[in-house]
Design an enzyme around this catalytic site. Sequence first.
Site, PDB file in Angstrom:
ATOM      1  N   LEU A 181       0.859  -1.176   0.000  1.00 19.13           N
ATOM      2  CA  LEU A 181       0.000   0.000   0.000  1.00 19.13           C
ATOM      3  C   LEU A 181       0.900   1.233   0.000  1.00 19.13           C
ATOM      4  O   LEU A 181       1.988   1.221   0.588  1.00 19.13           O
ATOM      5  CB  LEU A 181      -0.893   0.030   1.250  1.00 19.13           C
ATOM      6  CG  LEU A 181      -1.923  -1.099   1.415  1.00 19.13           C
ATOM      7  CD1 LEU A 181      -2.639  -0.943   2.753  1.00 19.13           C
ATOM      8  CD2 LEU A 181      -2.911  -1.120   0.273  1.00 19.13           C
ATOM      9  N   ASP A 182       0.455   2.303  -0.650  1.00 17.90           N
ATOM     10  CA  ASP A 182       1.209   3.545  -0.602  1.00 17.90           C
ATOM     11  C   ASP A 182       1.367   4.007   0.847  1.00 17.90           C
ATOM     12  O   ASP A 182       0.557   3.677   1.708  1.00 17.90           O
ATOM     13  CB  ASP A 182       0.497   4.643  -1.393  1.00 17.90           C
ATOM     14  CG  ASP A 182       0.430   4.344  -2.884  1.00 17.90           C
ATOM     15  OD1 ASP A 182       1.273   3.574  -3.366  1.00 17.90           O
ATOM     16  OD2 ASP A 182      -0.469   4.883  -3.543  1.00 17.90           O
ATOM     17  N   LYS A 183       2.394   4.797   1.096  1.00 16.27           N
ATOM     18  CA  LYS A 183       2.662   5.311   2.433  1.00 16.27           C
ATOM     19  C   LYS A 183       1.400   5.908   3.064  1.00 16.27           C
ATOM     20  O   LYS A 183       1.059   5.612   4.209  1.00 16.27           O
ATOM     21  CB  LYS A 183       3.763   6.363   2.371  1.00 16.27           C
ATOM     22  CG  LYS A 183       3.997   7.097   3.689  1.00 16.27           C
ATOM     23  CD  LYS A 183       4.961   8.258   3.516  1.00 16.27           C
ATOM     24  CE  LYS A 183       5.068   9.063   4.800  1.00 16.27           C
ATOM     25  NZ  LYS A 183       5.939  10.256   4.641  1.00 16.27           N
TER      26      LYS A 183
ATOM     27  N   THR B 288      -1.761   5.509   2.266  1.00 16.24           N
ATOM     28  CA  THR B 288      -2.981   4.701   2.155  1.00 16.24           C
ATOM     29  C   THR B 288      -3.016   3.765   3.358  1.00 16.24           C
ATOM     30  O   THR B 288      -2.018   3.102   3.653  1.00 16.24           O
ATOM     31  CB  THR B 288      -3.008   3.893   0.849  1.00 16.24           C
ATOM     32  OG1 THR B 288      -2.976   4.789  -0.263  1.00 16.24           O
ATOM     33  CG2 THR B 288      -4.257   3.030   0.761  1.00 16.24           C
TER      34      THR B 288
END
Length: 306
Positions: free
Chosen positions: A134-136, A138
């Site tokens: 997951l993105d930082k 998110t």
Amino acid sequence: MIQTFKADNLNERLDVFLTRMRPDFSRAHIQRLIAEGCVLVGGVLRKGNFRLKLEDEVSLEVPDAKNVEILPENIPLDILYEDNDIIVINKARGMVVHPAAGISSGTLVNALLYHCRDLSGINGEIRPGIVHRLDKDTSGVMVAAKNDKAHISLAKQIQDKTAHRTYIAIVWNNIKEEAGIIRGDIGRHPTDRKKMAIVQDNGKPAVTHFKVLERFGDCTLVECRLETGRTHQIRVHMTHIGHPLVGDPKYGAAKHGKIKGNFAIQGQALHSVSLELTHPTTGERMKFTSPVPDDMEKILNKLRNK
């Protein structure tokens, strides 16, 4: 460990064939192994673009994983489920998943190394156990693998689209449709290498399904289901159709913030709300969910009470 495969398609590229045989490895990783002499075709070294004949024998030697040099850190984790094969985490917004250039501590990997005795070594010393990310900024549900068998199974489920990932997002503007499908190949932005974009050439196919959950006039709450898992996929696709995510610093949300007023959230209003998968060992179908985080709940309450 050495694995041997028989070519089953005429004229298929060697790197494409091995990526298909080992879905837990990216094509770039396979190409590195070929370049390092870890792949033979009929006992002979070949390049990644070598075209296979039917029944060609391809051997792949996967080097033993190096000792992990990333330091374990006692960082609290919100664990939704754990057994000998997998660990399911509710990742906090703001936490980086794995170390990268300039980031060697405070990541989910550092926390997992402290908490877990073993993690799969397939993704190397920087990303042990990491099957997807997951993105930082998110938050929400993600799974990590504790051994290589579990890693291979989970990676194949993601590739075969039998593992289902669902997100909720708050986006700018009113989406007129009740639901829709966004298709568009995603690759590096042609002028800004820190961003992704829908591109005509050298992109990877990407498909996002969305459904409207709630409308607020200036904003819409949507559910997004990934068919593919490209970098920044939901953020790029929603921006492409004119609905960038609230709080997203990269993809057009800044101008909306200036016009319509910012909400108090660090990063994009995107949350991985559920993950459904088949357990690698038991074969049990399992679904894990995570409640809407407080920062997004505050935005929703503010929108509902306007």
